[in-house]
Design a protein around this motif. Sequence first.
Motif: not given
Length: 337
Positions: A101-127
């Motif tokens: 929720e929010g504007v996708p270019t905003s700092a808060s949304v971009q940081e949440i998406l960054f955390w999400q990307g870190q989570t995805m990367s961690m999971m896929y590397q283990i798999i």
Amino acid sequence: MLRHRLGLRLCAILVNSNLVCGKNLKIDRSIHAAYVKAIRSAQHFIYIENQYFLGSAYHWPSYKNAGADNLIPMELALKISSKISANEHFRVYIVVPMWPEGVPTSASVQEILFWQGQTMSMMYQIIGQAINKAGLSDTHHPQDYLNFYCLGKREASSTESSAQTSNSSENRALGLAQKFRRFMIYVHAKGMIVDDEYVLIGSANINQRSLDGSRDTEIAMGAYQPSYTWSGKKTHPHGQVYGYRMSLWAEHLGTLEDSFCQPESLECIRQVNSIAKNNWQIYAADENKEMTGHLMQYPIQVSKNGNVSTLPGHECFPDVGGKVLGSPTNLPDALTT
């Protein structure tokens, strides 16, 4: 009256057994515990819809001290890895919004998406490591076991629609979305289905804010039908939990295929991925064309060893901008985890 009092006492004991210490207070983390227990008990597949998906920061490729240390992503990755090692079928399907929720270019949304990307990367590397260790790299891919999806709508061209011409970036994005007739369908659900026999639904997001126990106040419930379990039926249970998942899939995918009855199968996840990939291609194309259903692959690509990157030519979301994999900011981590 005695039965009533005993019932209240039992409830109190059950609640107190989940209390832990945090911020010098007794806090309840029973929702987090319920997720972890359900994941550890899963035998065939897991389907998740959630507004956020981030956690297990202690094992992220970077920013390990962000504080988002809930166990859910790691538990999912380890469950898949254990099933790969045992040569057993197991799939995980995760549906999240294109951006929170929010504007996708905003700092808060971009940081949440960054955390999400870190989570995805961690999971896929283990798999990816588990696949390689099992000697399956030539025949299997991490996305044969775990996939992230989002929801969107693409419509055919309308002669009545016209792009707005306002100079504000927000209105320009709205104008482009109207011009190309593509819109995100927001995911606000917070639920998990395990093996078509157990469902967990509530208000908790899969992030630290919801699962920490000392921040947001949340509620959740878990349910199953004793007569519709794998152990009871000795086969795939077809009770109301199964019907609930199938109705969601019919809505999201715009069709019901025979393989959907066995979501733990390789055939099923590859068919779902094929539909989702095609829908993303329609959604992102210049030509306006209606999609089949609403489920789209989340716009990332995953290598065989589990490295995550954006799809070629799609570093940012169509029309509205904002990096798909986000970017870190100077905001306090507690605001975005």
